[in-house]
Design a protein around this motif. Sequence first.
Motif, PDB file in Angstrom:
ATOM      1  N   LEU A  51      29.806   2.132 -32.326  1.00 49.10           N
ATOM      2  CA  LEU A  51      28.755   1.378 -31.638  1.00 49.10           C
ATOM      3  C   LEU A  51      27.864   0.652 -32.640  1.00 49.10           C
ATOM      4  N   LEU A  52      27.415   1.356 -33.662  1.00 48.55           N
ATOM      5  CA  LEU A  52      26.562   0.734 -34.677  1.00 48.55           C
ATOM      6  C   LEU A  52      27.313  -0.362 -35.438  1.00 48.55           C
ATOM      7  N   GLY A  53      28.584  -0.132 -35.735  1.00 45.46           N
ATOM      8  CA  GLY A  53      29.394  -1.156 -36.408  1.00 45.46           C
ATOM      9  C   GLY A  53      29.560  -2.385 -35.538  1.00 45.46           C
ATOM     10  N   GLY A  54      29.755  -2.183 -34.247  1.00 46.16           N
ATOM     11  CA  GLY A  54      29.875  -3.313 -33.322  1.00 46.16           C
ATOM     12  C   GLY A  54      28.590  -4.116 -33.243  1.00 46.16           C
ATOM     13  N   VAL A  55      27.459  -3.418 -33.192  1.00 50.31           N
ATOM     14  CA  VAL A  55      26.171  -4.116 -33.161  1.00 50.31           C
ATOM     15  C   VAL A  55      25.955  -4.863 -34.470  1.00 50.31           C
ATOM     16  N   TYR A  56      26.260  -4.218 -35.599  1.00 49.48           N
ATOM     17  CA  TYR A  56      26.062  -4.832 -36.917  1.00 49.48           C
ATOM     18  C   TYR A  56      26.922  -6.084 -37.082  1.00 49.48           C
ATOM     19  N   LEU A  57      28.191  -6.004 -36.721  1.00 54.84           N
ATOM     20  CA  LEU A  57      29.106  -7.134 -36.900  1.00 54.84           C
ATOM     21  C   LEU A  57      29.001  -8.177 -35.786  1.00 54.84           C
ATOM     22  N   GLY A  58      28.574  -7.771 -34.610  1.00 58.34           N
ATOM     23  CA  GLY A  58      28.465  -8.703 -33.487  1.00 58.34           C
ATOM     24  C   GLY A  58      27.120  -9.388 -33.382  1.00 58.34           C
ATOM     25  N   SER A  59      26.145  -8.933 -34.143  1.00 54.39           N
ATOM     26  CA  SER A  59      24.791  -9.476 -34.014  1.00 54.39           C
ATOM     27  C   SER A  59      24.669 -10.971 -34.330  1.00 54.39           C
ATOM     28  N   PRO A  60      25.438 -11.556 -35.265  1.00 50.53           N
ATOM     29  CA  PRO A  60      25.266 -13.005 -35.471  1.00 50.53           C
ATOM     30  C   PRO A  60      25.738 -13.830 -34.273  1.00 50.53           C
ATOM     31  N   TYR A  61      26.725 -13.343 -33.559  1.00 47.64           N
ATOM     32  CA  TYR A  61      27.197 -14.058 -32.370  1.00 47.64           C
ATOM     33  C   TYR A  61      26.114 -14.063 -31.290  1.00 47.64           C
ATOM     34  N   TYR A  62      25.434 -12.947 -31.160  1.00 47.53           N
ATOM     35  CA  TYR A  62      24.321 -12.878 -30.212  1.00 47.53           C
ATOM     36  C   TYR A  62      23.173 -13.783 -30.681  1.00 47.53           C
ATOM     37  N   ALA A  63      22.917 -13.809 -31.991  1.00 46.27           N
ATOM     38  CA  ALA A  63      21.844 -14.654 -32.532  1.00 46.27           C
ATOM     39  C   ALA A  63      22.136 -16.128 -32.260  1.00 46.27           C
ATOM     40  N   ILE A  64      23.387 -16.546 -32.463  1.00 42.66           N
ATOM     41  CA  ILE A  64      23.758 -17.943 -32.184  1.00 42.66           C
ATOM     42  C   ILE A  64      23.617 -18.244 -30.698  1.00 42.66           C
ATOM     43  N   HIS A  65      24.066 -17.317 -29.860  1.00 43.40           N
ATOM     44  CA  HIS A  65      23.925 -17.501 -28.413  1.00 43.40           C
ATOM     45  C   HIS A  65      22.448 -17.667 -28.039  1.00 43.40           C
ATOM     46  N   SER A  66      21.580 -16.844 -28.613  1.00 43.98           N
ATOM     47  CA  SER A  66      20.144 -16.931 -28.322  1.00 43.98           C
ATOM     48  C   SER A  66      19.549 -18.233 -28.839  1.00 43.98           C
ATOM     49  N   LEU A  67      20.002 -18.663 -30.035  1.00 50.33           N
ATOM     50  CA  LEU A  67      19.505 -19.913 -30.607  1.00 50.33           C
ATOM     51  C   LEU A  67      19.923 -21.106 -29.744  1.00 50.33           C
TER      52      LEU A  67
END
Length: 178
Positions: free
Chosen positions: A14-30
């Motif tokens: 779970l933590l690895g998924g959040v760590y590696l997936g967080s830039p995709y969420y950041a781009i989506h939010s941007l």
Amino acid sequence: MRKWIAIGAALVLLLGGVYLGSPYYAIHSLRAAARDADTDKLEASVDFPAVRESLKSQMSAAMMTKMQNDPEIRDNPFAGLGAMMIPAIIDRMIDSFVTPDGIAAMMRGQKPTDTVKADENPDVESSSAYVGLDRFRVRLHNKASDEEGPSFLLERRGFATWKLIRVEMPADLFEDKN
């Protein structure tokens, strides 16, 4: 004992998924903030001083190269005066364009001078990839005109937080298209 190992493995995944997936969420939010013209979210997601400095250095270098390679400008006696004025002109231009509205327009595939809020350009597609563990790049490409657009470099700030630190303009931005 097996129960704790399974819980630990699930937690690591779970933590690895959040760590590696967080830039995709950041781009989506941007992109969502750009689409909605939400200046507060854009200001929180963009390191404006870093973006301004990166664009100023790119534009200054491109203009100086253009001046050195153009025989008409190179042989002009006033070229030295123009070369001295370029940094001041570029500084003012970049400062006026690199605003929440300007970044929002670029994220939508528009020019920073386009003040009309519009949906994303359907001809613009993006690709993204990690540059390093703490850097992530998104490239825009206009498939209708087959032109490269700007690319956006994000940097990790904390465990799962990202900020836009650099907008890279296409290399052929100042080339003559005649």
